[in-house]
Design a protein around this motif. Structure first.
Motif, PDB file in Angstrom:
ATOM      1  N   UNK A 184      35.098  24.314  45.393  1.00 20.34           N
ATOM      2  CA  UNK A 184      33.765  24.927  45.325  1.00 20.34           C
ATOM      3  C   UNK A 184      32.655  24.038  45.893  1.00 20.34           C
ATOM      4  N   UNK A 185      32.610  22.733  45.580  1.00 21.53           N
ATOM      5  CA  UNK A 185      31.493  21.921  46.092  1.00 21.53           C
ATOM      6  C   UNK A 185      31.574  21.639  47.584  1.00 21.53           C
ATOM      7  N   UNK A 186      32.704  21.895  48.226  1.00 24.30           N
ATOM      8  CA  UNK A 186      32.859  21.624  49.645  1.00 24.30           C
ATOM      9  C   UNK A 186      32.272  22.767  50.475  1.00 24.30           C
ATOM     10  N   UNK A 187      32.243  22.576  51.788  1.00 19.07           N
ATOM     11  CA  UNK A 187      31.725  23.604  52.689  1.00 19.07           C
ATOM     12  C   UNK A 187      32.842  24.321  53.443  1.00 19.07           C
ATOM     13  N   UNK A 188      34.108  24.019  53.130  1.00 18.59           N
ATOM     14  CA  UNK A 188      35.217  24.562  53.917  1.00 18.59           C
ATOM     15  C   UNK A 188      35.390  26.055  53.659  1.00 18.59           C
ATOM     16  N   UNK A 189      35.846  26.768  54.696  1.00 21.98           N
ATOM     17  CA  UNK A 189      36.194  28.176  54.546  1.00 21.98           C
ATOM     18  C   UNK A 189      37.515  28.288  53.791  1.00 21.98           C
ATOM     19  N   UNK A 190      37.618  29.301  52.947  1.00 25.28           N
ATOM     20  CA  UNK A 190      38.784  29.449  52.073  1.00 25.28           C
ATOM     21  C   UNK A 190      39.391  30.835  52.260  1.00 25.28           C
ATOM     22  N   UNK A 191      40.718  30.887  52.364  1.00 23.12           N
ATOM     23  CA  UNK A 191      41.457  32.148  52.399  1.00 23.12           C
ATOM     24  C   UNK A 191      42.144  32.343  51.049  1.00 23.12           C
ATOM     25  N   UNK A 192      41.929  33.495  50.429  1.00 16.35           N
ATOM     26  CA  UNK A 192      42.532  33.809  49.131  1.00 16.35           C
ATOM     27  C   UNK A 192      43.648  34.821  49.351  1.00 16.35           C
ATOM     28  N   UNK A 193      44.830  34.494  48.872  1.00 19.74           N
ATOM     29  CA  UNK A 193      45.979  35.387  48.989  1.00 19.74           C
ATOM     30  C   UNK A 193      46.319  35.948  47.620  1.00 19.74           C
ATOM     31  N   UNK A 194      46.616  37.229  47.561  1.00 16.58           N
ATOM     32  CA  UNK A 194      46.991  37.838  46.289  1.00 16.58           C
ATOM     33  C   UNK A 194      47.251  39.312  46.451  1.00 16.58           C
ATOM     34  N   UNK A 195      48.026  39.860  45.533  1.00 16.53           N
ATOM     35  CA  UNK A 195      48.355  41.280  45.575  1.00 16.53           C
ATOM     36  C   UNK A 195      47.150  42.138  45.189  1.00 16.53           C
ATOM     37  N   UNK A 196      47.264  43.428  45.416  1.00 20.15           N
ATOM     38  CA  UNK A 196      46.210  44.370  45.031  1.00 20.15           C
ATOM     39  C   UNK A 196      45.932  44.262  43.534  1.00 20.15           C
ATOM     40  N   UNK A 197      44.632  44.160  43.197  1.00 21.16           N
ATOM     41  CA  UNK A 197      44.239  44.130  41.792  1.00 21.16           C
ATOM     42  C   UNK A 197      44.408  42.798  41.106  1.00 21.16           C
ATOM     43  N   UNK A 198      44.719  41.729  41.867  1.00 16.71           N
ATOM     44  CA  UNK A 198      44.985  40.434  41.227  1.00 16.71           C
ATOM     45  C   UNK A 198      43.714  39.650  40.927  1.00 16.71           C
ATOM     46  N   UNK A 199      42.567  40.091  41.466  1.00 21.02           N
ATOM     47  CA  UNK A 199      41.305  39.423  41.148  1.00 21.02           C
ATOM     48  C   UNK A 199      40.785  38.520  42.252  1.00 21.02           C
ATOM     49  N   UNK A 200      41.017  38.896  43.499  1.00 18.38           N
ATOM     50  CA  UNK A 200      40.604  38.038  44.619  1.00 18.38           C
ATOM     51  C   UNK A 200      39.085  37.887  44.700  1.00 18.38           C
ATOM     52  N   UNK A 201      38.359  38.986  44.468  1.00 19.19           N
ATOM     53  CA  UNK A 201      36.894  38.881  44.527  1.00 19.19           C
ATOM     54  C   UNK A 201      36.356  38.017  43.393  1.00 19.19           C
TER      55      UNK A 201
END
Length: 450
Positions: free
Chosen positions: A162-179
């Motif tokens: 979180x404190x960094x500036x790097x772009x992050x890709x989140x992987x997860x199934x439908x409904x897993x809470x990615x947002x």
């Protein structure tokens, strides 16, 4: 972090002598001719101490001390006094100054006081850091719920990224809470003061995708009657979350890549470049490397988006979280509908633990709402092959231990009495399930135990 000293004196010769003495001792020294010159260097996170003459044009030692009390009352101030200023220095000590040194002073006397003050400052800063860590940990545990090792690891990764500036890709199934994970990355980042901007790429028709993302000028196309700020420009200085990034049209992938690389964009119908500062957090269900191989996703964009990757484990792989999550969602549903949440029967809990949850947390939210409304919950769904009876019992045991530790606020002796377990057995079970007593202690103190 290098120990730092700000030395304030209006006499050039004294500043030069003190700088030489302190720098020979390995300290980083900032010399200032006045308080007004020094103030821009001082902040709550300044990792050092201040040494200042008492009598100076514009602002004396007591006035400086008063200002420091508003900036950081724990920042040590050492006053250098002439013989006639001793009474003023004593008054300053009573009001919070760290020490005073009477002129003329030896390098050893000054260095001794500075080193003691630096030791105090280091202790203050470390205590603050630990308190902030505990506060952040408690806050994120209320945001990303779960007692499983997978969720503990995910929370730790979020706090690290979180404190960094790097772009992050989140992987997860439908409904897993990615947002929710994306929002946590934003909420615990330096960008948290600005709005979190989200866009579901699968929900935008391709013919308006470019306008939605980049904005447009008035008259840029038929129907564009007024200027519109796009999502990227709206996220300037903040975080842009692109959900279901795999659905982004290839033509827009090229333009997004350019924005990330050049940190600028052009609205539709405009030739003017607009500088943007944003962090891109994206989410995808499929493996984007496979999408690249199929020609549906640009490899160069993937490299830009996937500087760091987070994986959200599906609910079926962290069944020990199900009781806690269900209880939480049922309580929220009960508050929303203005009614009590009925207690779960053992058979209903067993059914929850055995269910495969193809819709993950989103499906569990629905089940909790139906339970509160007195409707039926999931049934008849086959248990996944890897979820044996022993596995279900393990998940239920972890939940029982979590509830007991929570109820007893981390008191091992009380948990032993409540669950009727010997200490060795309790310790072994807590270790096996990754449960830490420290996570359940009350805020502001610890329960002493033999």
């Amino acid at each position: 972090m290098t120990d730092q000293v700000i030395f304030i004196d209006d006499e050039t010769a004294i500043r030069q002598a003190v700088r030489q003495w302190l720098e020979l001792s390995g300290l980083l020294v900032h010399c200032c001719a006045s308080v007004s010159e020094a103030l821009p260097l001082i902040g709550r996170n300044f990792p050092g101490v201040l040494v200042s003459d008492v009598r100076m044009p514009g602002c004396d030692g007591l006035q400086l001390l008063e200002r420091l009390l508003h900036i950081d009352r724990d920042l040590p101030l050492i006053l250098v006094t002439g013989h006639g200023d001793v009474n003023m220095a004593v008054q300053a000590l009573q009001q919070g100054a760290y020490d005073f040194i009477e002129k003329p002073f030896s390098p050893e006397r000054l260095l001794d006081s500075v080193r003691r003050a630096l030791d105090k400052r280091r202790l203050v800063m470390e205590n603050r850091r630990l308190r902030e860590q505990v506060a952040r940990k408690g806050m994120i545990e209320g945001q990303l719920l779960g007692v499983s090792r997978g969720m503990e690891q995910l929370r730790q990764q979020v706090l690290e990224l979180a404190p960094t500036q790097v772009n992050v890709l989140i992987r997860g199934e439908t409904g897993s809470g990615k947002e929710l994970v994306a929002r946590s990355l934003h909420d615990f980042s330096p960008r948290a003061a600005k709005p979190f901007v989200a866009l579901n790429c699968a929900a935008i028709p391709e013919n308006i995708f470019e306008s939605e993302l980049f904005g447009h000028e008035s008259g840029a196309f038929t129907g564009a009657q007024a200027k519109r700020i796009g999502r990227i420009e709206h996220a300037d200085g903040s975080s842009l979350f692109l959900d279901e990034i795999e659905s982004m049209p290839l033509a827009q992938q090229v333009k997004l890549l350019r924005v990330i690389q050049e940190k600028s964009l052009e609205r539709l119908g405009s030739n003017r470049s607009i500088q943007v500062d944003l962090r891109v957090i994206s989410a995808a269900k499929p493996d984007l490397q496979a999408e690249v191989r199929e020609g549906r996703f640009r490899e160069d964009l993937l490299y830009r988006l996937n500087v760091a990757e987070l994986h959200i484990p599906p609910l079926r792989e962290r069944r020990e979280d199900i009781p806690l999550l269900f209880e939480h969602f049922a309580r929220l549903a009960a508050e929303r509908h203005g009614r009590e949440s009925p207690a779960l029967l053992p058979t209903e809990m067993a059914r929850l633990l055995a269910h495969d949850w193809p819709g993950n947390v989103r499906e569990l939210v629905n089940a909790a709402e139906r339970h509160v409304l007195g409707l039926t919950m999931p049934s008849g769904t086959p248990v996944v092959a890897e979820q044996s009876l022993a596995g279900q019992m393990e998940a239920f045991e972890a939940h029982c231990l979590h509830l007991a530790l929570q109820r007893c606020q981390g008191s091992i002796s009380e948990v032993m009495a409540l669950l009727q377990l010997p200490r060795r057995t309790l310790n072994e079970k807590m270790q096996r399930h990754g449960l830490q007593r420290s996570d359940y202690l009350p805020a502001g103190g610890a329960i002493e135990e033999p």
